[in-house]
Design a protein around this motif. Structure first.
Motif, short mmCIF file in Angstrom:
data_model
loop_
_atom_site.label_atom_id
_atom_site.label_comp_id
_atom_site.label_asym_id
_atom_site.label_seq_id
_atom_site.Cartn_x
_atom_site.Cartn_y
_atom_site.Cartn_z
N UNK A 1 1.22 -1.17 -0.19
CA UNK A 1 0.00 0.33 -0.03
C UNK A 1 1.45 1.38 0.39
N UNK A 2 -0.28 1.96 -0.49
CA UNK A 2 1.53 3.23 -0.38
C UNK A 2 1.60 4.40 0.88
N UNK A 3 1.10 3.86 1.92
CA UNK A 3 1.79 4.47 2.87
C UNK A 3 2.67 3.60 3.52
N UNK A 4 2.76 2.55 2.91
CA UNK A 4 3.81 1.82 3.86
C UNK A 4 5.16 2.71 3.24
N UNK A 5 6.56 2.65 4.06
CA UNK A 5 7.03 3.39 3.57
C UNK A 5 8.65 2.28 2.62
N UNK A 6 7.90 1.45 2.49
CA UNK A 6 8.62 0.86 1.47
C UNK A 6 8.56 0.41 0.02
N UNK A 7 6.74 1.03 0.27
CA UNK A 7 6.57 0.60 -0.90
C UNK A 7 7.17 1.54 -2.39
N UNK A 8 7.62 2.49 -2.02
CA UNK A 8 8.69 2.78 -3.35
C UNK A 8 9.68 3.22 -2.46
N UNK A 9 11.05 3.04 -2.15
CA UNK A 9 12.51 3.45 -1.78
C UNK A 9 13.33 4.18 -2.68
N UNK A 10 14.42 4.71 -2.32
CA UNK A 10 15.57 5.24 -2.88
C UNK A 10 16.51 4.32 -2.95
N UNK A 11 17.56 3.82 -3.85
CA UNK A 11 18.28 2.78 -3.93
C UNK A 11 19.43 3.09 -5.57
N UNK A 12 20.51 2.24 -6.34
CA UNK A 12 21.32 2.30 -7.18
C UNK A 12 20.93 1.37 -7.75
N UNK A 13 21.22 1.58 -9.09
CA UNK A 13 20.79 0.25 -10.13
C UNK A 13 22.70 0.61 -11.44
N UNK A 14 22.58 -0.44 -12.24
CA UNK A 14 23.32 0.20 -13.32
C UNK A 14 23.10 1.05 -13.49
N UNK A 15 24.23 2.05 -14.54
CA UNK A 15 23.82 2.51 -15.77
C UNK A 15 23.80 1.99 -16.95
N UNK A 16 22.02 2.36 -17.20
CA UNK A 16 22.29 1.89 -18.40
C UNK A 16 23.03 1.97 -19.79
N UNK A 17 22.74 1.21 -20.35
CA UNK A 17 23.92 1.66 -21.98
C UNK A 17 22.75 1.39 -23.24
#
Length: 342
Positions: free
Chosen positions: A17-33
């Motif tokens: 649910x949207x009120x869950x702080x883990x519903x969307x989290x900041x992270x890093x991912x590999x730079x796309x090519x």
């Protein structure tokens, strides 16, 4: 960027649910090519659509992480070897593809054939509100209903104050002068919005919709564009004239097409991701649509639909944007941007 090989992103890790702080989290991912037809875009602004909300709340991400986001506006940083439509430095906007990582990231790959130029008279913030709804409305009116420039008749837009309805109304007024538009709106602010966009008549979908429409068009109407068709087929069958047409963009549990036979009515589905998802031969048609819409914006014939702007692009602001869209009470579009105010 955080490192040479990683970029910042906001991701879904589970259906929450949207009120869950883990519903969307900041992270890093590999730079796309970039692949052959890809643009690598530095994202400046995004908007949130019902599809974002649907995926976040009801669909588990493959591999435990998914970057959502479809609408975006930004600047091309690099291009693939087969790209011919754009070059680094170009400002672009697009709705993306449902089967690729989304726009809630620092950099995103997107196929050039589904990208349009950013309207020169718009900021990235305003431009990010347009692509998904513009493509959906355009394909609904011209690819599905096939309304000709010289056509006459009446179109009912169910959900006129939403993102798709807001663009559909304007496209009709700009390109289909013989078409009368009736839009549904149930709140004073929604009615004021659609009237300001140029709708001819307004009805309340919480009331007796069929009676209201037939009071305005006693002989029935030719076309319906609906964002909420669940359980409404008897109403649509009643108000449509013989050989009338419906185009639906939502996900009703079922449609009893047999009920359409007596009047020989036609039911269309519109899904703007269909072309990219299935590798359609005319994929570049979406590039053409977005460029045409940009022309209409720059000519002053279509205006932006961003009504709520949040800053900057973070997990917190995106959760708030999801919350607003999920409420079902948004007029126009919600945009999240890294552009400074003003």
């Amino acid at each position: 960027m955080t490192t040479t090989n990683e970029i910042r992103a906001i991701a879904q890790t589970a259906a929450r649910p949207v009120d869950d702080p883990h519903s969307l989290v900041s992270t890093t991912i590999p730079e796309p090519v970039p692949g052959a037809h890809d643009l690598l875009v530095e994202v400046r602004a995004v908007s949130v659509n019902p599809v974002d909300v649907k995926l976040r709340s009801g669909s588990e991400p493959d591999g435990g992480l998914r970057v959502l986001g479809f609408d975006a506006s930004g600047t091309v940083r690099a291009v693939g070897g087969a790209v011919t439509l754009f070059a680094p430095g170009d400002e672009v906007s697009y709705a993306g593809a449902i089967d690729r990582p989304g726009s809630n990231a620092e950099l995103q790959l997107v196929d050039e054939r589904i990208v349009g130029r950013k309207p020169s008279t718009m900021s990235h913030t305003d431009a990010a509100a347009l692509p998904l709804t513009a493509i959906t409305a355009w394909e609904s009116l011209f690819d599905k209903l096939r309304i000709a420039p010289d056509a006459t008749g009446t179109l009912l837009v169910v959900g006129g104050a939403g993102g798709v309805g807001s663009i559909a109304i304007q496209l009709v007024r700009a390109l289909l002068p013989g078409v009368r538009v009736i839009a549904t709106a149930s709140r004073p602010e929604s009615e004021a919005w659609v009237r300001d966009l140029g709708v001819h008549e307004v009805v309340d979908h919480h009331g007796d919709l069929a009676a209201q429409v037939l009071a305005l068009a006693p002989d029935g109407i030719e076309w319906i564009l609906t964002t909420n068709s669940s359980g409404q087929l008897p109403v649509y069958e009643r108000v449509l004239r013989t050989f009338g047409q419906v185009v639906a963009i939502d996900d009703p549990e079922q449609v009893d097409v047999v009920a359409l036979k007596s009047k020989a009515l036609t039911w269309h589905w519109e899904f703007m991701f269909a072309r990219s998802l299935h590798g359609a031969a005319d994929l570049a048609e979406q590039h053409r649509i977005l460029d045409r819409v940009a022309d209409l914006v720059d000519e002053g014939r279509i205006r932006g639909t961003a009504t709520t702007v949040l800053r900057p692009i973070t997990a917190e602001t995106l959760r708030e944007a999801h919350r607003l869209v999920e409420s079902g009470r948004v007029v126009g579009k919600v945009v999240v941007t890294d552009e400074p105010e003003g």
